[in-house]
Design a protein around this motif. Structure first.
Motif, PDB file in Angstrom:
ATOM      1  N   ALA A 100       0.833  -1.214   0.000  1.00 29.14           N
ATOM      2  CA  ALA A 100       0.000   0.000   0.000  1.00 29.14           C
ATOM      3  C   ALA A 100       0.864   1.259   0.000  1.00 29.14           C
ATOM      4  O   ALA A 100       0.574   2.231  -0.702  1.00 29.14           O
ATOM      5  CB  ALA A 100      -0.926  -0.017   1.206  1.00 29.14           C
ATOM      6  N   ARG A 101       1.954   1.244   0.798  1.00 30.05           N
ATOM      7  CA  ARG A 101       2.844   2.418   0.836  1.00 30.05           C
ATOM      8  C   ARG A 101       3.525   2.638  -0.512  1.00 30.05           C
ATOM      9  O   ARG A 101       3.661   3.776  -0.974  1.00 30.05           O
ATOM     10  CB  ARG A 101       3.900   2.230   1.925  1.00 30.05           C
ATOM     11  N   GLY A 102       3.921   1.545  -1.156  1.00 32.52           N
ATOM     12  CA  GLY A 102       4.533   1.668  -2.489  1.00 32.52           C
ATOM     13  C   GLY A 102       3.554   2.231  -3.493  1.00 32.52           C
ATOM     14  O   GLY A 102       3.913   3.078  -4.322  1.00 32.52           O
ATOM     15  N   HIS A 103       2.310   1.779  -3.411  1.00 32.43           N
ATOM     16  CA  HIS A 103       1.292   2.272  -4.333  1.00 32.43           C
ATOM     17  C   HIS A 103       0.955   3.733  -4.074  1.00 32.43           C
ATOM     18  O   HIS A 103       0.732   4.501  -5.021  1.00 32.43           O
ATOM     19  CB  HIS A 103       0.034   1.401  -4.222  1.00 32.43           C
TER      20      HIS A 103
ATOM     21  N   VAL B 209      -5.420  -4.747 -25.049  1.00 30.29           N
ATOM     22  CA  VAL B 209      -5.490  -5.633 -23.898  1.00 30.29           C
ATOM     23  C   VAL B 209      -4.068  -5.859 -23.372  1.00 30.29           C
ATOM     24  O   VAL B 209      -3.164  -6.148 -24.150  1.00 30.29           O
ATOM     25  CB  VAL B 209      -6.123  -6.981 -24.277  1.00 30.29           C
ATOM     26  N   VAL B 210      -3.871  -5.717 -22.078  1.00 31.28           N
ATOM     27  CA  VAL B 210      -2.529  -5.853 -21.507  1.00 31.28           C
ATOM     28  C   VAL B 210      -2.578  -6.810 -20.329  1.00 31.28           C
ATOM     29  O   VAL B 210      -3.621  -7.083 -19.751  1.00 31.28           O
ATOM     30  CB  VAL B 210      -1.962  -4.495 -21.039  1.00 31.28           C
ATOM     31  N   GLY B 211      -1.408  -7.352 -19.985  1.00 27.33           N
ATOM     32  CA  GLY B 211      -1.317  -8.209 -18.805  1.00 27.33           C
ATOM     33  C   GLY B 211      -1.805  -9.614 -19.091  1.00 27.33           C
ATOM     34  O   GLY B 211      -1.969 -10.032 -20.225  1.00 27.33           O
ATOM     35  N   THR B 212      -2.054 -10.356 -18.011  1.00 24.87           N
ATOM     36  CA  THR B 212      -2.489 -11.747 -18.151  1.00 24.87           C
ATOM     37  C   THR B 212      -3.925 -11.880 -17.665  1.00 24.87           C
ATOM     38  O   THR B 212      -4.394 -11.078 -16.869  1.00 24.87           O
ATOM     39  CB  THR B 212      -1.593 -12.672 -17.320  1.00 24.87           C
TER      40      THR B 212
ATOM     41  N   TYR C  38      -0.380  -3.527 -13.545  1.00 27.02           N
ATOM     42  CA  TYR C  38      -0.081  -4.960 -13.611  1.00 27.02           C
ATOM     43  C   TYR C  38       0.287  -5.503 -12.236  1.00 27.02           C
ATOM     44  O   TYR C  38       1.158  -6.355 -12.110  1.00 27.02           O
ATOM     45  CB  TYR C  38       1.055  -5.180 -14.604  1.00 27.02           C
ATOM     46  N   LEU C  39      -0.392  -4.991 -11.211  1.00 27.56           N
ATOM     47  CA  LEU C  39      -0.068  -5.418  -9.852  1.00 27.56           C
ATOM     48  C   LEU C  39      -0.687  -6.790  -9.579  1.00 27.56           C
ATOM     49  O   LEU C  39      -1.894  -6.968  -9.648  1.00 27.56           O
ATOM     50  CB  LEU C  39      -0.595  -4.401  -8.837  1.00 27.56           C
ATOM     51  N   LYS C  40       0.155  -7.740  -9.267  1.00 24.46           N
ATOM     52  CA  LYS C  40      -0.281  -9.086  -8.902  1.00 24.46           C
ATOM     53  C   LYS C  40       0.794  -9.688  -8.011  1.00 24.46           C
ATOM     54  O   LYS C  40       1.897  -9.152  -7.885  1.00 24.46           O
ATOM     55  CB  LYS C  40      -0.504  -9.946 -10.145  1.00 24.46           C
ATOM     56  N   ALA C  41       0.466 -10.828  -7.389  1.00 22.05           N
ATOM     57  CA  ALA C  41       1.364 -11.412  -6.384  1.00 22.05           C
ATOM     58  C   ALA C  41       2.753 -11.723  -6.934  1.00 22.05           C
ATOM     59  O   ALA C  41       3.759 -11.571  -6.241  1.00 22.05           O
ATOM     60  CB  ALA C  41       0.734 -12.679  -5.809  1.00 22.05           C
TER      61      ALA C  41
ATOM     62  N   ILE D  23       7.421  -3.644  -5.021  1.00 25.34           N
ATOM     63  CA  ILE D  23       6.677  -3.763  -6.279  1.00 25.34           C
ATOM     64  C   ILE D  23       7.657  -3.740  -7.450  1.00 25.34           C
ATOM     65  O   ILE D  23       8.578  -2.926  -7.494  1.00 25.34           O
ATOM     66  CB  ILE D  23       5.655  -2.614  -6.403  1.00 25.34           C
ATOM     67  N   SER D  24       7.437  -4.644  -8.431  1.00 22.85           N
ATOM     68  CA  SER D  24       8.333  -4.718  -9.594  1.00 22.85           C
ATOM     69  C   SER D  24       7.527  -4.768 -10.888  1.00 22.85           C
ATOM     70  O   SER D  24       6.297  -4.757 -10.864  1.00 22.85           O
ATOM     71  CB  SER D  24       9.210  -5.978  -9.489  1.00 22.85           C
ATOM     72  N   ASP D  25       8.236  -4.843 -12.019  1.00 18.24           N
ATOM     73  CA  ASP D  25       7.663  -4.976 -13.371  1.00 18.24           C
ATOM     74  C   ASP D  25       6.825  -3.762 -13.761  1.00 18.24           C
ATOM     75  O   ASP D  25       5.596  -3.765 -13.661  1.00 18.24           O
ATOM     76  CB  ASP D  25       6.842  -6.256 -13.488  1.00 18.24           C
ATOM     77  N   PHE D  26       7.509  -2.749 -14.262  1.00 16.57           N
ATOM     78  CA  PHE D  26       6.842  -1.504 -14.668  1.00 16.57           C
ATOM     79  C   PHE D  26       6.741  -1.375 -16.184  1.00 16.57           C
ATOM     80  O   PHE D  26       6.578  -0.279 -16.713  1.00 16.57           O
ATOM     81  CB  PHE D  26       7.588  -0.299 -14.084  1.00 16.57           C
ATOM     82  N   GLY D  27       6.840  -2.520 -16.891  1.00 23.36           N
ATOM     83  CA  GLY D  27       6.783  -2.473 -18.350  1.00 23.36           C
ATOM     84  C   GLY D  27       5.475  -1.945 -18.895  1.00 23.36           C
ATOM     85  O   GLY D  27       5.440  -1.311 -19.948  1.00 23.36           O
TER      86      GLY D  27
END
Length: 346
Positions: free
Chosen positions: A288-291, A343-346, A306-309, A322-326
């Protein structure tokens, strides 16, 4: 019962010089009337040929039984009556011919074979040339795309190198640190490509994210991740230590996260037991703090998208990052919504 349209020999057979004559094979026939014929079930086709050749009255022969590759012998004497060419099926018939016409027939057959071979070779050469031309064009297109990609990277990243304050690593250094991208050092693989654990000469552990040529994420995602991540500084965001852009290789160098990603814990019953509620609450707060930093407090207002576990990494003390900022997108300060065109992500 009108035989006037039948076939007759142009050159009659002669019993003189029998060794100078032979047989011509006709295929797909209804065999002649069997009135003047002789049959043996025990002879081979070669024995049948010799018997017919040595009999002055014999004019044709074939297998009496065509099952299982053919067997037995059937021989005809005198005129061949009621032969028909069938549109499908039929049998082979070996008809005795004078040596003069047999030679002509063989020459015609030889000419036909030569023509077929020449046409086939010519077609193969033309096809091969077209295939070579196709691959040359394709390779040139790929080469142009690679050159264009490198130019885009040079303009988008290297031109901002000073502003980004981002170290650039040499490819040889990364290859040495990953033991030439050994599978033993592989941590996992995502849409971007494989990720490797590496140790630099000074003993510092890093994670190398290597862009795969078959990646479903494009060049824009790579540029986006470099530019955005380099400008972000927060304890709950993974830190980009540098990048490597050399020829076809594109790699991102991150701080190494000892406990990998959050999904490896919460979706594993055994590992999940070592996460008490207090630790889970700590991870939730960190995310939450990162967001909050991305949305409100950073220099750029960023929506991660693209926030997921699997995109939340855990360090040695289980602090989330948090990672992956593509796929991330920047917003203006007063902007509260936006539309995406794909459409993006999975």
């Amino acid at each position: 019962m009108n035989w006037s349209q039948g076939c007759i020999r142009r050159t009659q057979l002669s019993c003189q010089g029998k060794d100078k004559e032979g047989f011509l094979k006709f295929g797909g026939l209804k065999l002649p009337d069997a009135t003047n014929s002789w049959v043996s079930k025990n002879m081979s086709i070669e024995e049948c040929r010799i018997k017919c050749l040595n009999n002055c009255s014999c004019v044709a022969y074939t297998n009496s039984d065509i099952r299982g590759g053919g067997s037995g012998c059937a021989i005809w004497y005198g005129n061949l009556i009621d032969i028909r060419q069938l549109s499908a099926g039929g049998q082979d018939l070996y008809v005795e011919m004078p040596a003069s016409e047999l030679g002509e027939a063989k020459d015609e057959q030889k000419t036909r074979v030569i023509v077929i071979v020449v046409v086939a070779v010519a077609a193969a050469i033309i096809f091969g040339m077209l295939l070579i031309a196709y691959f040359i064009c394709k390779s040139e297109k790929k080469f142009r795309e690679k050159m264009e990609n490198n130019m885009i990277i040079d303009w988008s990243i290297k031109s901002q190198r000073k502003d980004l304050e981002l170290p650039f690593f040499d490819q040889a250094t990364i290859e040495k640190a990953t033991d030439n991208f050994s599978s033993n050092n592989k941590l996992g693989e995502g849409g971007f490509g494989p990720v490797y654990k590496s140790t630099l000469i000074d003993g510092h552990e890093i994670a190398v994210k290597r862009f795969s040529q078959s990646s479903r994420q494009g060049l824009n995602d790579f540029i986006n991740e470099v530019i955005l991540t380099a400008k972000l500084q927060h304890r709950n965001l993974v830190r980009l230590l540098g990048c490597c852009i050399q020829e076809e290789e594109k790699m991102l160098i991150y701080e190494y996260m000892a406990n990998k990603s959050l999904d490896s814990f919460i979706f594993d019953q055994a590992k999940g037991k070592i996460l008490p509620w207090s630790k889970r609450f700590h991870i939730i707060n960190g995310i939450a703090r990162g967001h909050l930093y991305l949305h409100e407090d950073s220099r750029l207002r960023i929506i991660h998208k693209y926030l997921k576990a699997s995109n939340v990494l855990l360090d040695s003390e289980m602090n989330p990052k948090i990672s992956d900022f593509g796929l991330a997108r920047t917003f203006e300060r007063n902007q509260i919504e936006g539309n995406t065109n794909s459409v993006v992500g999975t």
